[in-house]
Design an enzyme around this catalytic site. Structure first.
Site, PDB file in Angstrom:
ATOM      1  N   ASP A  11       0.854  -1.182   0.000  1.00 26.22           N
ATOM      2  CA  ASP A  11       0.000   0.000   0.000  1.00 26.22           C
ATOM      3  C   ASP A  11       0.894   1.237   0.000  1.00 26.22           C
ATOM      4  OD1 ASP A  11      -2.126   1.700   0.147  1.00 26.22           O
ATOM      5  OD2 ASP A  11      -2.787   1.107   2.150  1.00 26.22           O
ATOM      6  N   ASP A 105      -2.824   2.470  -6.113  1.00 31.03           N
ATOM      7  CA  ASP A 105      -1.798   2.548  -5.068  1.00 31.03           C
ATOM      8  C   ASP A 105      -1.717   1.343  -4.153  1.00 31.03           C
ATOM      9  OD1 ASP A 105      -4.221   3.011  -3.853  1.00 31.03           O
ATOM     10  OD2 ASP A 105      -3.512   4.647  -2.588  1.00 31.03           O
ATOM     11  N   GLU A 106      -2.388   0.242  -4.472  1.00 29.60           N
ATOM     12  CA  GLU A 106      -2.267  -0.932  -3.606  1.00 29.60           C
ATOM     13  C   GLU A 106      -2.505  -2.209  -4.392  1.00 29.60           C
ATOM     14  OE1 GLU A 106      -5.285  -1.556  -0.575  1.00 29.60           O
ATOM     15  OE2 GLU A 106      -6.585  -0.077  -1.531  1.00 29.60           O
TER      16      GLU A 106
END
Length: 360
Positions: A11, A105-106
């Site tokens: 993350d 983003d993860e």
């Protein structure tokens, strides 16, 4: 525990805001919001400096400035965020084909078997964090455990730039001590309902039988039951393409009041729109789904010729669909909103998406 896999959740730390601070040294160390100021603006992302003042994503710009008058707004650059996300994805694929992106983003990785043949998932997580920092000048946090539920919680445990491991023999005790807000699928409204039932931690949740949780919270109650026991058999799905984004709330008491239903639907709409913004999801179909007290399910949908580009448009459509739900004979126990019929990313317009939640 069964299913002794090695799962990593990566993350990125305040991804959008960190990119803006990386690219503009004048923004470093300052409270920063990605989004647009003004009466109808909303925060798409906030730096850690801004979060210290209570500024967070989905907060109206007006409320954010009230909490932090020195807040600096910068417009979103989704083309840049997408390019860096692909750069990070290539790093992850150096370790395993089993990479499941959740957003820009993860991502999850299943490293039970991995390309370098490294026996320890923690070592792989450290290498990935080090490479991301070296190649992008951004920090990432990582969670390592035996399933997706535990790995995702672990990645958030020591942010920013954290690494946290939940070993198999620690899993149940770890979950018992978690606040209920950390559980997957427990949003603000559901957490409040759980608190009213005396459920504040994983240990409290574990006292309930599965059929009780299903009765109280719907189908997701089965997930709560398993997660309270540190169980999650979901596979990492490398080829998954998200087809919809949505949110729903199961009420502690059935509702037939129109104003209250609208308020509950707005909670779901805000949650869904916030998620759509974070993953760059753009759709043309809005669906309101409801479950009556007798468990009858209905849906009301509308498909537009063009994608929904701002929250005001989404909310107008949602209200019209809710008006078509009959509550004259039966009360409602669940209400949700789904955005679907996904449009391919269009970089010429993605940066123009308006994170507009109207006035608070």
């Amino acid at each position: 525990m069964s299913g002794m896999r090695k799962i990593i959740h990566i993350d990125m730390d305040a991804f959008y805001a960190s990119i803006e601070q990386r690219d503009d040294p004048a923004l470093r160390g300052r409270p920063l919001a990605v989004g647009y100021p003004g009466e109808r603006g909303v925060v798409a992302a906030a730096s850690y400096e801004a979060r210290a003042f209570g500024v967070r994503s989905a907060l109206s710009s007006r409320a954010a400035l009230a909490r932090c008058p020195q807040l600096v707004f910068v417009p979103a650059r989704f083309d840049v965020y997408e390019a860096i996300s692909l750069q990070i994805r290539r790093i992850l694929l150096d370790y395993t084909d089993r990479v499941e992106p959740l957003s820009l983003d993860e991502a999850y990785l299943d490293v039970t078997e991995n390309r370098p043949g490294i026996p320890f998932a923690t070592r792989i997580a450290r290498e990935i964090k080090r490479r991301i920092l070296k190649e992008t000048h951004l920090t990432a946090s990582a969670g390592v455990s035996v399933n997706k539920f535990l790995a995702k919680i672990a990645s958030d445990y020591r942010k920013p730039d954290g690494l946290f491991v939940v070993l198999p023999h620690q899993a149940e005790t770890f979950v018992e001590g978690l606040k209920i807000e950390r559980f997957w699928g427990v949003g603000r409204v559901t957490a409040a309902e759980m608190h009213r039932l005396g459920i504040h931690t994983g240990a409290d949740l574990k006292k309930y039988e599965e059929h009780e949780l299903v009765r109280l919270f719907g189908k997701i109650g089965s997930t709560y039951y398993r997660n309270a026991r540190a169980l999650d058999d979901r596979e990492v799905e490398p080829d998954r393409v998200r087809k919809s984004v949505g949110a729903e709330n199961t009420f502690a008491a059935d509702i037939d009041d129109g104003d209250e239903l609208r308020a509950r639907l707005r909670d779901a709409a805000v949650e869904a729109w916030d998620h759509a913004g974070r993953i760059g999801f753009v759709g043309r179909t809005v669906t309101v789904k409801a479950k009556y007290a007798d468990f009858e399910r209905i849906t009301r949908s509308r498909t537009l010729p063009r994608p929904v580009r701002d929250f005001a448009a989404l909310w107008e459509i949602a209200c019209g669909l809710l008006d078509a739900v009959d509550v004259s004979q039966k009360k409602i126990r669940l209400l949700g909103l789904v955005l679907s019929n996904r449009e391919p990313p269009d970089r010429s317009t993605s940066s123009q998406l308006e994170f507009d939640f109207g006035e608070n």
